[in-house]
Scaffold this active site. Structure first.
Site, short mmCIF file in Angstrom:
data_model
loop_
_atom_site.label_atom_id
_atom_site.label_comp_id
_atom_site.label_asym_id
_atom_site.label_seq_id
_atom_site.Cartn_x
_atom_site.Cartn_y
_atom_site.Cartn_z
N VAL A 152 -6.61 27.84 0.64
CA VAL A 152 -6.92 28.51 -0.63
C VAL A 152 -7.63 27.55 -1.58
O VAL A 152 -7.45 26.33 -1.50
CB VAL A 152 -5.63 29.03 -1.29
N LYS A 203 -7.35 23.25 10.38
CA LYS A 203 -7.22 22.97 8.95
C LYS A 203 -7.96 21.68 8.60
O LYS A 203 -8.75 21.62 7.66
CB LYS A 203 -5.74 22.82 8.58
N CYS A 257 -7.42 17.09 -0.79
CA CYS A 257 -7.78 17.76 0.48
C CYS A 257 -8.91 17.02 1.17
O CYS A 257 -8.71 16.31 2.13
CB CYS A 257 -8.20 19.20 0.19
N ARG A 319 -5.98 14.18 -9.08
CA ARG A 319 -5.66 13.43 -7.86
C ARG A 319 -6.94 13.01 -7.13
O ARG A 319 -7.84 13.81 -6.93
CB ARG A 319 -4.78 14.26 -6.92
N1 SAJ Z 1 -17.88 18.53 -4.02
C1 SAJ Z 1 -19.15 17.93 -4.01
N2 SAJ Z 1 -20.20 18.65 -3.52
C2 SAJ Z 1 -20.06 19.92 -3.05
C3 SAJ Z 1 -18.75 20.51 -3.08
C4 SAJ Z 1 -17.69 19.81 -3.57
O1 SAJ Z 1 -19.32 16.78 -4.42
O2 SAJ Z 1 -21.04 20.52 -2.63
C5 SAJ Z 1 -16.72 17.75 -4.47
C6 SAJ Z 1 -15.98 18.36 -5.63
O3 SAJ Z 1 -16.52 17.90 -6.85
C7 SAJ Z 1 -14.56 17.83 -5.41
C8 SAJ Z 1 -14.44 17.74 -3.90
O4 SAJ Z 1 -15.78 17.72 -3.40
O5 SAJ Z 1 -14.42 16.52 -5.94
C9 SAJ Z 1 -13.64 18.88 -3.25
O6 SAJ Z 1 -14.18 20.05 -3.73
P1 SAJ Z 1 -13.87 21.50 -3.03
O7 SAJ Z 1 -14.77 22.46 -3.67
O8 SAJ Z 1 -13.92 21.38 -1.58
O9 SAJ Z 1 -12.40 21.84 -3.51
P2 SAJ Z 1 -10.93 21.69 -2.95
O10 SAJ Z 1 -10.73 20.34 -2.34
O11 SAJ Z 1 -10.07 22.10 -4.08
O12 SAJ Z 1 -10.75 22.85 -1.82
C10 SAJ Z 1 -10.92 22.61 -0.47
C11 SAJ Z 1 -11.39 23.92 0.13
N3 SAJ Z 1 -11.79 23.71 1.49
C12 SAJ Z 1 -12.97 24.22 1.91
O13 SAJ Z 1 -13.73 24.81 1.16
C13 SAJ Z 1 -13.31 24.01 3.35
C14 SAJ Z 1 -10.26 24.92 0.11
O14 SAJ Z 1 -10.64 26.10 0.81
C15 SAJ Z 1 -9.04 24.33 0.79
O15 SAJ Z 1 -7.98 25.25 0.86
C16 SAJ Z 1 -8.61 23.11 -0.02
O16 SAJ Z 1 -9.68 22.15 0.06
C17 SAJ Z 1 -7.34 22.56 0.60
O17 SAJ Z 1 -6.29 22.74 -0.07
O18 SAJ Z 1 -7.39 22.08 1.73
#
Ligand code: SAJ
Length: 427
Positions: A152, A203, A257, A319
């Site tokens: 999620v 995952k 994550c 975090r």
């Molecule tokens: N980020 C970038 N460039 C991008 C996308 C994100 O620099 O194009 C950075 C964001 O700023 C952030 C990090 O990456 O610092 C993570 O961002 P995220 O959008 O992936 O957000 P999370 O970590 O909250 O959510 C992810 C999601 N995983 C995927 O999209 C595959 C979510 O679906 C997972 O459930 C979650 O990790 C998790 O709990 O594992």
């Protein structure tokens, strides 16, 4: 099924408990933090997540949800505790072990144990099951175990818990079937059955795929700056291809994550995980890369305002935030002073313009929606310098330039090359 015991009432455990409780299943939540337990028993929540507060309030009021600090007898146990990564990038499974040991005295025939926490491949089968068998019961026969990872997006958890497809990985087919039956209580997406280790790797790979693609975008940003082109244009036009999906560069990757899960795969096969490791190292290099840009923009030092410090937009979670790593670098550089402004973090919830007064550089570090309507006219009047550094392609360049400020964009070599061309033309 009479009762579920959810162990770990954080970002995932509490919303999961709320979904079961609001769909007719009695839930008893367990957390080691008494403050969390007391908050929930008052019908309140300790995390910022849309719709969660209303659901918890309703379920506590009608008696379907309660919380405590000790595990109790139950038909189903769901483990949703943190699995952080250690300094030397290994999975720290101590909370999973503690939860399992606390379940053992209450484990009875026919129970189902679900591990939702993100863990290393093989953990459910080779780490969790043996601990639970210390109860004297046989896993897969006397009781059932499955790994059911969550996927999620923080900020949209209640919706995605119901509508995302789900992977259920049992240590045997009976375990998978019972777990599928359990999640059918509220999951409206598809529920796919597999084995526990496949589910664990699914995952981990979902987040590793994203981390690797972000690293590709970050590496491209560095190359574009050197070649004098704008990475955001390269990505925009390349993604017009029907099968290309370049991600966005930025100041680094944070959260519990993407910044963590790839290390769990590396731990399982360090000699084979080359692209995965290099991607982690590339993303972890970005705070330093931004720090270098700051030094090139303000070579003589100065006062900086950093807009945003959480790990991503519109969340309150810091975090593994790359911006906190950037702040550490600036903290240790006597040439710079800085202030952080972040509406989601209490200690930084300050007035932008008061902080920007007499500053030399304002950095857009996190694209919070609250930063959308910043007045560059006001900034140009109150700042001592005139520099804006955008690390997320969030501001409109023309708007910034029209206010008399100078605009720098992470990954935009064209702006720098234009500046050099202008300087050469003038000289
Ligand atoms: N980020 C970038 N460039 C991008 C996308 C994100 O620099 O194009 C950075 C964001 O700023 C952030 C990090 O990456 O610092 C993570 O961002 P995220 O959008 O992936 O957000 P999370 O970590 O909250 O959510 C992810 C999601 N995983 C995927 O999209 C595959 C979510 O679906 C997972 O459930 C979650 O990790 C998790 O709990 O594992």
């Amino acid at each position: 099924m009479k009762q579920i015991c959810v162990i770990g009432l954080g970002y995932i455990g509490l919303p999961t408990a709320a979904m079961f409780a609001s769909n007719g299943v009695k839930v008893y939540g367990v957390d080691i933090q008494k403050k969390v337990v007391d908050t929930i028993n008052q019908g309140k929540v300790h995390i910022e997540e849309p719709f969660l507060g209303e659901i918890v309030k309703k379920c506590v009021t009608n008696g379907m949800l309660s919380a405590g600090t000790e595990v109790r007898e139950s038909d189903v146990f769901i483990i949703a505790v943190p699995t952080p990564v250690t300094e030397d990038k290994k999975a720290d499974l101590k909370y999973v072990e503690e939860a399992a040991r606390n379940i053992c005295p209450f484990l009875t025939k026919g129970n189902l144990v679900i591990l939702e926490s993100t863990v290393t491949p093989g953990c459910t089968e080779n780490f969790l099951a043996p601990i639970l068998e210390e109860s004297g019961l046989k896993a897969g026969i006397d009781f059932y175990i499955a790994h059911c990872p969550e996927r999620v997006l923080p900020g949209n958890i209640i919706n995605e818990l119901q509508y995302n497809n789900r992977i259920v990985g049992g240590i045997n087919s009976q375990s998978s079937n019972y777990a599928k039956e359990l999640y059918s209580t509220f999951v409206k997406g598809e529920i796919y059955l597999t084995d526990a280790t496949t589910a664990e790797l699914c995952k981990l790979m979902e987040n590793t795929y994203r981390d690797v693609n972000i690293a590709l975008a970050n590496e491209l940003a560095k190359i574009c700056e050197r070649l004098g082109v704008n990475v955001w244009d390269v990505i925009k036009y390349a993604n017009k291809h029907p099968r290309v999906n370049l991600h966005s560069p930025g100041p680094g990757v944070g959260g519990h994550c993407l910044a963590v899960d790839p290390w769990f795969i590396i731990e399982s096969s360090p000699d084979l995980s080359n692209i995965i490791r290099m991607s982690r190292e590339t993303n972890d290099s970005m705070p330093y890369y931004v720090y270098q840009k700051i030094k090139s923009i303000l070579p003589d030092g100065g006062k900086i305002v950093i807009l945003g410090c959480t790990y991503k937009a519109d969340v309150d979670d810091v975090r593994e935030s790359p911006i906190m790593k950037l702040a550490d670098l600036l903290e240790n550089d006597v040439n710079y002073t800085f202030e952080i402004v972040d509406p989601y973090v209490k200690k930084y919830n300050k007035n932008i313009y008061e902080c920007a007064n007499n500053s030399d550089l304002v950095i857009l570090a996190v694209n919070h929606k609250q930063f959308t309507n910043i007045s560059f006219q006001v900034l140009s009047k109150i700042m001592k310098g005139n520099k804006i550094l955008d690390t997320r392609n969030f501001f409109d360049q023309e708007t910034v330039l029209k206010s008399g400020l100078d605009y720098y964009l992470l990954g935009d070599g064209s702006r720098i090359s234009k500046k050099i061309i202008e300087e050469v033309a003038i000289s």
